[in-house]
Write a protein that holds these residues in place. Structure first.
Motif, mmCIF file in Angstrom:
data_model
loop_
_atom_site.group_PDB
_atom_site.id
_atom_site.type_symbol
_atom_site.label_atom_id
_atom_site.label_comp_id
_atom_site.label_asym_id
_atom_site.label_seq_id
_atom_site.Cartn_x
_atom_site.Cartn_y
_atom_site.Cartn_z
ATOM 1 N N GLN A 109 0.854 -1.179 0.000
ATOM 2 C CA GLN A 109 0.000 0.000 0.000
ATOM 3 C C GLN A 109 0.891 1.230 0.000
ATOM 4 O O GLN A 109 1.893 1.285 0.711
ATOM 5 N N GLY A 110 0.498 2.212 -0.786
ATOM 6 C CA GLY A 110 1.228 3.462 -0.808
ATOM 7 C C GLY A 110 0.853 4.356 0.352
ATOM 8 O O GLY A 110 -0.277 4.339 0.820
ATOM 9 N N VAL A 111 1.829 5.128 0.805
ATOM 10 C CA VAL A 111 1.633 6.142 1.827
ATOM 11 C C VAL A 111 2.230 7.424 1.278
ATOM 12 O O VAL A 111 3.351 7.417 0.760
ATOM 13 N N SER A 112 1.466 8.506 1.378
ATOM 14 C CA SER A 112 1.976 9.781 0.884
ATOM 15 C C SER A 112 1.670 10.878 1.880
ATOM 16 O O SER A 112 0.790 10.736 2.739
ATOM 17 N N VAL A 113 2.396 11.982 1.745
ATOM 18 C CA VAL A 113 2.158 13.120 2.612
ATOM 19 C C VAL A 113 2.386 14.407 1.828
ATOM 20 O O VAL A 113 3.318 14.506 1.030
ATOM 21 N N ASP A 114 1.493 15.359 2.047
ATOM 22 C CA ASP A 114 1.612 16.698 1.490
ATOM 23 C C ASP A 114 2.675 17.425 2.307
ATOM 24 O O ASP A 114 2.507 17.632 3.511
ATOM 25 N N LEU A 115 3.771 17.790 1.671
ATOM 26 C CA LEU A 115 4.885 18.405 2.378
ATOM 27 C C LEU A 115 4.573 19.830 2.838
ATOM 28 O O LEU A 115 5.328 20.406 3.616
ATOM 29 N N GLY A 116 3.438 20.382 2.405
ATOM 30 C CA GLY A 116 3.024 21.707 2.841
ATOM 31 C C GLY A 116 2.315 21.708 4.183
ATOM 32 O O GLY A 116 2.077 22.759 4.767
ATOM 33 N N LEU A 117 1.981 20.522 4.688
ATOM 34 C CA LEU A 117 1.325 20.420 5.995
ATOM 35 C C LEU A 117 2.312 20.723 7.112
ATOM 36 O O LEU A 117 3.526 20.586 6.938
ATOM 37 N N THR A 118 1.795 21.060 8.271
ATOM 38 C CA THR A 118 2.654 21.232 9.447
ATOM 39 C C THR A 118 3.223 19.873 9.832
ATOM 40 O O THR A 118 2.642 18.829 9.481
ATOM 41 N N PRO A 119 4.313 19.832 10.581
ATOM 42 C CA PRO A 119 4.858 18.539 11.016
ATOM 43 C C PRO A 119 3.835 17.676 11.765
ATOM 44 O O PRO A 119 3.774 16.467 11.550
ATOM 45 N N VAL A 120 3.019 18.272 12.613
ATOM 46 C CA VAL A 120 2.009 17.503 13.356
ATOM 47 C C VAL A 120 0.965 16.949 12.393
ATOM 48 O O VAL A 120 0.589 15.768 12.472
ATOM 49 N N ALA A 121 0.507 17.768 11.467
ATOM 50 C CA ALA A 121 -0.491 17.309 10.493
ATOM 51 C C ALA A 121 0.076 16.222 9.591
ATOM 52 O O ALA A 121 -0.649 15.300 9.198
#
Length: 142
Positions: A61-73
């Protein structure tokens, strides 16, 4: 990093690695299961980092993150996706799928990832009560 990175494909984005670290620490505790992490980006969305998580049965399964979010988000967003992977991996292994367990309703549902008071936490989806900080499930689960 607690999970395993595939040495043949390189290194994942540092912000994604930092967001994954506390979630992987929780998976390493009682009732969890660790993924094989491969730096196989699967999305080309701008300002997004991604990797693949694989279970022992070979499913991924892929996991992704928007790098514009805060570290906590970022931690909360990654925790939500990793939890989906973990529940499938646990089910496939014939183990209980309520990970991480909700201490208020341990057989009814798992806790959910949320941002509360500026912190990344696992909380009861019914009451909103904090179960543990993300990265600290092993301290809360008895």
């Amino acid at each position: 990093m607690t999970g395993r990175m595939d040495d043949t494909t390189g290194r994942m984005d540092d912000d994604l690695a930092r967001a994954l670290q506390p979630v992987l620490a929780d998976l390493a505790g009682p009732g969890g299961v660790l993924p094989e992490i491969r730096d196989e980006p699967w999305t080309d969305l701008p300002d997004t980092a991604s990797v693949m998580l694989y279970a022992a049965d070979g499913s991924g399964q892929g996991v992704s993150v928007d790098l514009g979010l805060t570290p906590v988000a970022r931690v909360v967003a990654v925790a939500d996706q990793v939890q989906e992977w973990a529940i499938e991996a646990l089910w496939s292994a014939g183990r209980p799928t309520n990970w991480p367990p909700c201490d208020r309703h341990p057989v009814a549902h798992p806790a959910t990832a949320r941002e509360q008071a500026g912190r990344a936490v696992w909380a009861c989806p019914v009451t909103g009560t904090e179960v543990a900080g993300i990265g600290h499930v092993h301290e809360a689960v008895r």
